[in-house]
Design a protein around this motif. Sequence first.
Motif, PDB file in Angstrom:
ATOM      1  N   UNK A 114       0.995  -1.186   0.002  1.00  0.00           N
ATOM      2  CA  UNK A 114       0.083  -0.097   0.191  1.00  0.00           C
ATOM      3  C   UNK A 114       0.897   1.331  -0.006  1.00  0.00           C
ATOM      4  N   UNK A 115       0.479   2.175  -0.690  1.00  0.00           N
ATOM      5  CA  UNK A 115       1.370   3.518  -0.818  1.00  0.00           C
ATOM      6  C   UNK A 115       0.268   4.533  -0.292  1.00  0.00           C
ATOM      7  N   UNK A 116       0.727   5.248   0.698  1.00  0.00           N
ATOM      8  CA  UNK A 116       0.261   6.220   1.252  1.00  0.00           C
ATOM      9  C   UNK A 116       0.712   7.786   1.245  1.00  0.00           C
ATOM     10  N   UNK A 117      -0.120   8.888   0.660  1.00  0.00           N
ATOM     11  CA  UNK A 117       0.238  10.209   0.823  1.00  0.00           C
ATOM     12  C   UNK A 117       0.518  10.401   2.421  1.00  0.00           C
ATOM     13  N   UNK A 118       1.512  10.115   2.883  1.00  0.00           N
ATOM     14  CA  UNK A 118       1.658  10.182   4.340  1.00  0.00           C
ATOM     15  C   UNK A 118       1.576  11.686   4.628  1.00  0.00           C
ATOM     16  N   UNK A 119       2.183  12.587   4.122  1.00  0.00           N
ATOM     17  CA  UNK A 119       2.210  14.044   4.636  1.00  0.00           C
ATOM     18  C   UNK A 119       0.651  14.315   4.303  1.00  0.00           C
ATOM     19  N   UNK A 120      -0.166  14.049   3.456  1.00  0.00           N
ATOM     20  CA  UNK A 120      -1.412  14.547   3.464  1.00  0.00           C
ATOM     21  C   UNK A 120      -2.285  14.056   4.555  1.00  0.00           C
ATOM     22  N   UNK A 121      -2.248  12.687   4.877  1.00  0.00           N
ATOM     23  CA  UNK A 121      -2.899  12.188   5.719  1.00  0.00           C
ATOM     24  C   UNK A 121      -2.262  12.624   7.150  1.00  0.00           C
ATOM     25  N   UNK A 122      -1.010  12.625   7.391  1.00  0.00           N
ATOM     26  CA  UNK A 122      -0.633  13.052   8.558  1.00  0.00           C
ATOM     27  C   UNK A 122      -1.213  14.541   8.987  1.00  0.00           C
ATOM     28  N   UNK A 123      -1.631  15.343   8.233  1.00  0.00           N
ATOM     29  CA  UNK A 123      -2.126  16.758   8.335  1.00  0.00           C
ATOM     30  C   UNK A 123      -3.508  16.626   9.185  1.00  0.00           C
ATOM     31  N   UNK A 124      -4.135  15.634   9.085  1.00  0.00           N
ATOM     32  CA  UNK A 124      -5.530  15.545   9.679  1.00  0.00           C
ATOM     33  C   UNK A 124      -5.531  14.271  10.645  1.00  0.00           C
ATOM     34  N   UNK A 125      -4.588  13.552  10.814  1.00  0.00           N
ATOM     35  CA  UNK A 125      -4.503  12.346  11.298  1.00  0.00           C
ATOM     36  C   UNK A 125      -4.888  12.244  12.859  1.00  0.00           C
ATOM     37  N   UNK A 126      -5.903  11.467  13.167  1.00  0.00           N
ATOM     38  CA  UNK A 126      -6.593  11.535  14.385  1.00  0.00           C
ATOM     39  C   UNK A 126      -6.871   9.942  14.656  1.00  0.00           C
ATOM     40  N   UNK A 127      -6.164   9.505  15.424  1.00  0.00           N
ATOM     41  CA  UNK A 127      -6.434   7.986  15.905  1.00  0.00           C
ATOM     42  C   UNK A 127      -7.883   7.732  16.583  1.00  0.00           C
ATOM     43  N   UNK A 128      -8.024   8.538  17.510  1.00  0.00           N
ATOM     44  CA  UNK A 128      -9.149   8.378  18.468  1.00  0.00           C
ATOM     45  C   UNK A 128     -10.773   8.682  17.234  1.00  0.00           C
ATOM     46  N   UNK A 129     -10.420   9.394  16.461  1.00  0.00           N
ATOM     47  CA  UNK A 129     -11.332   9.557  15.642  1.00  0.00           C
ATOM     48  C   UNK A 129     -11.652   8.312  14.353  1.00  0.00           C
ATOM     49  N   UNK A 130     -10.633   7.972  13.918  1.00  0.00           N
ATOM     50  CA  UNK A 130     -10.690   6.940  12.770  1.00  0.00           C
ATOM     51  C   UNK A 130     -11.111   5.410  13.393  1.00  0.00           C
TER      52      UNK A 130
END
Length: 271
Positions: free
Chosen positions: A118-134
């Motif tokens: 799997x390839x992730x746009x880590x920078x973009x996802x990291x900008x709104x990443x929220x473990x409690x939310x997902x």
Amino acid sequence: MGQNLNKETIAIITTVSNMELFKKTVAFFPVNIKLFVIDGSDGLFGLNSIKFMFKKLRSKKIKWIIMADEDVIFMNTGSIFSIIKEMEEKKYGVAGIRDGGILSWRGKNPYLINPFFCILDFEKINSFYDEKEFIKHNYLVENEFNENLEDLKFNYSTSSLFENYYCFFIWLRRKNISFKFLNATTSGFENDLETTTVFGLNTDIVLYHTWYARTYGIDTKNTDRINEVIKKGVFLKEFNERKIIYLKNHSFSIKKKLKKFYNRVSNFFFK
């Protein structure tokens, strides 16, 4: 297709439960990019691995993360970077294989990714990443993802929540992250119905995924089968020459040991 990629901002990460196998397959991993290895010997994988990955790498200057299991044998690493270039150009945030409808024996959810590669746009996802939310998104809504699945050749289940990491990808879809689905098949090896061939943008073979890494060196049949696939790999660099950054989730190990101890005590007193 756009400017050349800055490989200093690309990293590959794998969660390893079988070091014997990884020492062989790592020779086929892309070179000249950061390589992170999460210790999965104590049972850390799936959703826990994804959460730990973000915890350890959030502060790093990484644009793209390539996730790959230790039983992945890369055949054409240049194709990986071609995929990333297209993702960059067309604003895809995730690329990978559907977890249903692609493989004859894997009839899970076709709207979601199996992160063996799997390839992730880590920078973009990291900008709104929220473990409690997902982690709250472990549910599905009927007809929520309006995609044409008519071209899928095999069975699938759009209502499947089979894997604990599905909530992460469901959450990304609900965040309007675009997915690039790659093609794959299991018809590449004679008498081997498990090994998956993954294709790039055209018909280039990017990698083989053998599955069942945990059985390597234990189950003779799977060990022999995986060794046959390894022989097809394109050797890139010696294991000892790799600059590998090891990551260990010590709290996970401690919690697991405490849970085992608690269960033993409970069984002793309440059996």
